[in-house]
Design a protein around this motif. Structure first.
Motif, PDB file in Angstrom:
ATOM      1  N   ARG A 179      61.029  14.874  33.174  1.00  0.00           N
ATOM      2  CA  ARG A 179      61.350  14.197  34.660  1.00  0.00           C
ATOM      3  C   ARG A 179      62.430  15.082  35.221  1.00  0.00           C
ATOM      4  O   ARG A 179      62.420  15.079  36.755  1.00  0.00           O
ATOM      5  CB  ARG A 179      61.945  13.031  34.481  1.00  0.00           C
ATOM      6  N   TYR A 188      68.090  18.462  26.915  1.00  0.00           N
ATOM      7  CA  TYR A 188      66.709  17.900  26.797  1.00  0.00           C
ATOM      8  C   TYR A 188      66.217  17.538  27.977  1.00  0.00           C
ATOM      9  O   TYR A 188      66.978  17.498  28.883  1.00  0.00           O
ATOM     10  CB  TYR A 188      66.836  16.786  25.547  1.00  0.00           C
ATOM     11  N   ASN A 189      64.836  17.337  28.026  1.00  0.00           N
ATOM     12  CA  ASN A 189      64.238  17.032  29.238  1.00  0.00           C
ATOM     13  C   ASN A 189      63.214  16.022  29.124  1.00  0.00           C
ATOM     14  O   ASN A 189      62.038  16.376  28.901  1.00  0.00           O
ATOM     15  CB  ASN A 189      63.707  18.339  30.057  1.00  0.00           C
ATOM     16  N   TYR A 190      63.648  14.785  28.894  1.00  0.00           N
ATOM     17  CA  TYR A 190      62.826  13.413  28.655  1.00  0.00           C
ATOM     18  C   TYR A 190      61.376  13.363  29.543  1.00  0.00           C
ATOM     19  O   TYR A 190      61.840  13.351  31.127  1.00  0.00           O
ATOM     20  CB  TYR A 190      63.530  12.265  28.809  1.00  0.00           C
ATOM     21  N   ARG A 191      60.364  13.457  29.068  1.00  0.00           N
ATOM     22  CA  ARG A 191      59.143  13.277  29.746  1.00  0.00           C
ATOM     23  C   ARG A 191      59.220  14.316  31.139  1.00  0.00           C
ATOM     24  O   ARG A 191      58.480  14.045  32.053  1.00  0.00           O
ATOM     25  CB  ARG A 191      59.107  11.893  30.394  1.00  0.00           C
TER      26      ARG A 191
END
Lengths: 621, 621
Positions: free
Chosen positions: B554, B549-552
């Protein structure tokens, strides 16, 4: 949640910023910090100036209003909430994101040359004043103290400052008399050749004198200052509060045991002039302690040559290291609190299918169940009771217009705690009453792995909490996830639910080494905006750890959970746990079952006991 | 190692402290920092004043001499070494231990009232001056600048300052011309409305101008200052060095391409007066950057109203983020370096049983093998070659009187590196040529687990290195063990082997967020005084990480090892490794075998290739 309409208020404030009644020269910007004159995190209604001007009512945030702009800085816990509570006159400044300017940089970027920036010197901390003032003056501007609070000048129905009844706490709860505490403090002062200490933090004053009040909701403190000398004790508090015979006796106002333990009482408002008088009588080399988080107004009374500004006070540290009586009391409070929560979860399982349980009604029910426990005083903070997307608002507080109904389809997060005479609690559980999705379980399990990594961490004596913060994040980071808040805060003993000087955070300021007897929270989380929030929080006690070796005889520490409420097994993807993590969960649940089970049995709470036993089945290997 | 006898030197220094030839009023204490006028970590012989006065020659430490006492502060890497090199006139102050006073606290505790503490303002950094001065004056003392260095007044055969030949580096190595770098720097200055920047760090000057020297052993730098304006470049360097036609051409001294890229050259010593002249001509609002680690002497030339002191400079950051050409060059340097080390270990296996191999002879052999590699310039630091108990001296350097013979019975630690025109290396391996004990293997495996935990860590963009430090320690901590040094430092590209502003340490100062292209070391260790030392060090490159996943949005980062030298399997207790850790070791060894194997083959180094293939067998599951 509809935003507060602030057009008219901003117009009035901007007029006040040019009004010669309040200021000699117009100011181009006005800073509205969120604190009170004691830099409290939670504040009385009369001090909610930042909320009044912008609508955002979270516990942390600073508003700045200029002639053209209005902006609010807050941290990751509150991004969603702030954006919902403020109208479009306001710009939300998301602290912690790379692209977000600091208050100083922003001011410098938008102010006309030679601007004046105003602030009430009583509600800005001395260290913040200093850094803000430095940044502004290096860009050709200046920070000016505005004695009249400009928000108060436009706040028509501002509430009166509170003055509630004081509670005296006996040795049974405190383990030490206030005289013992004053004597120990003077020992610390003597070690450092300090002759006076100005106590400004409300929880430090409450702790020192073994007194509690209810001036500020959730925080059992009362408005006061103290100035402690080597042979003087000056207490500044509304004199009406001292008429209570119990308080008179507790403080030995009529018959002090020793002259140096005689308390001189002064009206609350006279602290400024009395401090001036003390300073005027100082010998040339005498030094006075004041916390650099004390108000700029009071700090500047002390001449620089006499002032020793400290990042945290000896009282703050003494208060953080709980004595055996306090530890025992905190354990008792947590057992009672767990009883209430077990009862709550058992009740929820029964009631949710009926479709009438809402975020607010759970919060009310939780308060009702806690209030049935012995020595209950009140909540320790507003209950965060949140369903589905509301869970992603990290410090959400359900309001009638946001209130959602609990169902079998959404994740439910409840972060709540109470004040008991014997201690303060703070616990978060995230649960699902139907079938969680694989993704929800995956995220929950990463959070749990982080929670365990901190709780089971073994680390050398003298380690600062910030060195443990990444343990809580490693499992999330591995998958590209994270959470935008610290992992833990100090917890008071029937005092503020957030206290210094220790904690567990990626932020490293004011972070004193952990030592046995300190109590902190362990609360990693994960928040998916618009979908759900997950947080698993225990309050944990720092205890000595037994290790195979003992490098340089430093000794090691670890944590013991004080919170004993089951962690929902249904939310765990056990395939993602290591054997060590499974063992931790099983051991934790065994302790919950034994300790809370015995108390539930004693209190005859059969439904909760059945629920507890079912929820603490071991994870099979 | 016998300690330096300092009775006479201390007597002379104490006389100088009262000598009106050097000072107007006697001073009660004199501080001898370890740096030079550029606050270099490694220094030229003429600047080894702290070593001259106390005998301790480690890379970090501060000596303070008072009328009665002499004390030396250094960190955990050097406790043993310092205690062996100093006679009993000196007290060793072990930094990082709770009971050790800070220099300020110690001075305050022993000085008579109203004391004067002297220091050479050229070799104390401005930020250190400031904090020391503040601490002393708040205790009634004062810090005074002593213009004549008092050590130099008693140092009869002090070496002359060096002035070595300059090397010019072309685009093939640097990726950017010095003109590109100056232009980029001016862009940063313009962004912040800065009109001048005083460059004082030697590696920043070398990097900026794509020049190298050899004034300081191991560090390819040269004594110089630079003052960069928006349209000026002032370079302060011994003028003889600029007579070399290659340097003249490189710097376009005769035919600058553009007026704003014309370098004005000045003698090294004239920096003080020239800076005064620049400051005198500043417009009222003009700002000048200087690092707060620059010398107090130079910093104080700049009037406060014009001075913008920064904790690290834009050059420091630009230099830390390697460009693709530099990364490629560093990789090439590390391949050559690994070839030399594989050859060394193969040679050691053959030679040790003969009983003639010593710490010094291995260090010499390692240098000889490295020098056979293309573009070799010299070592990047003194080789730490240590057998058994010597390994516990963290920054040990073998001397004839301490030299031990390698055997089949003791742990051997070698920490070494080189400067090549294309890059700087730094690698530590700990090996056993016989059969390690279970305890040695256990400790080695904990260190390896820590090394892997950092190397394989995935973390969000913007994470500071100190947040990764505990990953390196967790396995040691679990068993009550630890090491008293940081986990990693920035590494220059054919520059200093230690550079800022990033690193991995429990210390949090000057720690800028990690970003892709930065290069740091990963070097946890464990040291058992009197028995053995273990350290496993790779130089690693920060690279983007692929995550689920790639939170916000970032983005995430991780590390790629540049060092490709096998980690001795014999030292590992594989039962203590998780499957993920085994996979990491196997993958790492596969890369070593493929990459270094190909180069060994190309160079026809058969014995080393055989050794490499044997040492990179996968750990069986």
């Amino acid at each position: 949640m509809s935003p507060k309409i602030t057009v008219e208020l901003l117009r009035q404030l901007r007029q006040a910023m040019k009004n010669s009644k309040y200021i000699t020269e117009p100011i181009q910007a006005y800073i509205i910090p969120s604190g009170d004159a004691h830099q409290s995190e939670y504040i009385a209604p009369c001090d909610c100036r930042r909320e009044f001007i912008c609508g955002f009512n979270g516990s942390a945030g600073t508003a700045i209003v200029t002639e053209q702009h209005a902006a609010l800085w807050t941290d990751g816990r509150y991004f969603l909430q702030a954006s919902q509570q403020m109208d479009n006159n306001w710009t939300l400044m998301k602290m912690g994101l790379k692209e977000t300017p600091s208050q100083e940089d922003w001011l410098v970027s938008i102010l006309p040359e030679n601007s004046k920036v105003g602030v009430d010197p009583w509600i800005i901390a001395a260290d913040q004043w200093k850094s803000m003032s430095k940044a502004l003056s290096s860009a050709g501007h200046s920070l000016v103290a505005v004695q009249d609070n400009l928000i108060d000048t436009i706040w028509e129905d501002r509430p009166a400052p509170p003055s509630t009844k004081l509670i005296t706490l006996g040795l049974k709860y405190t383990g030490l008399t206030w005289q013992d505490k004053v004597t120990a403090l003077r020992g610390k002062m003597a070690e450092r050749k300090i002759s006076w200490f100005v106590v400004t933090a409300l929880d430090e004053i409450a702790w020192l004198f073994n007194l509690r009040g209810s001036d500020i909701e959730y925080n059992p403190v009362f408005f006061a200052y103290a100035i402690i000398g080597i042979s003087n004790i000056k207490l500044f508090v509304d004199s009406k509060r001292l008429l209570d015979p119990a308080v008179q006796e507790h403080l030995e106002l009529d018959s002090p045991s020793k002259p140096e333990l005689t308390i001189q009482c002064f009206p609350y408002e006279s602290v400024y002039t009395e401090l001036q008088a003390v300073c005027a009588a100082l010998a040339p080399k005498e030094k006075m302690w004041i916390c650099d988080k004390a108000s700029c107004a009071l700090t500047q009374v002390i001449p620089k040559s006499h002032r020793s500004a400290i990042p945290y006070t000896p009282l703050c540290l003494a208060k953080a290291v709980k004595n055996p009586t306090e530890i025992q009391a905190m354990k008792m409070a947590h057992i009672k609190d767990a009883v209430a929560l077990c009862e709550l979860f058992a009740w929820l399982e029964k009631e949710i299918p009926k479709g009438m349980v809402t975020e607010i009604s759970v919060a009310d029910k939780a308060e009702e169940l806690r209030s049935q426990q012995r020595d209950f005083v009140g909540l320790s903070f507003p209950t965060i009771s949140s369903v589905g997307p509301n869970g992603a608002i990290i410090h959400y507080r359900p309001l009638p217009e946001t209130n959602r109904t609990l169902s079998l389809n959404e994740v439910y997060l409840i972060d709540s705690g109470a004040q008991y005479l014997d201690g303060t609690t703070d616990v978060t559980r995230t649960v699902h009453f139907g079938t969680p999705t694989d993704y929800e379980k995956e995220c929950f399990t990463y959070v749990l792995k982080g929670h365990i990594a901190v709780s089971a961490a073994v680390f050398p004596n003298g380690t600062k909490g910030h060195l443990l913060d990444s343990f809580a994040r490693a499992a999330l980071w591995d998958s590209g996830l994270d959470y935008l808040h610290g992992t833990g805060h100090g917890v008071g003993c029937f005092l503020n639910v957030h206290e210094g000087p220790c904690g567990i955070s990626y932020k490293t300021f004011a972070d004193e080494p952990l030592e046995a007897g300190m109590i902190v929270s362990d609360e990693p989380g994960y928040y998916e905006d618009g979908s759900f929030g997950i947080r698993i929080e225990n309050v944990v006690l720092v205890i000595p750890a037994k290790t195979k070796y003992n490098y340089r005889n430093r000794g090691s520490l670890t944590f013991e959970p004080l919170t004993l409420v089951p962690i929902q097994l249904k939310m765990i993807n056990t395939d993602l746990l290591t054997q060590k993590e499974r063992d931790w969960v099983n051991d934790y649940h065994k302790t919950c079952r034994e300790t809370i089970g015995a108390e539930l049995e004693r209190q005859g709470r059969k439904a909760a006991l059945d629920w507890l036993i079912r929820e603490t089945q071991p994870i099979p290997n």
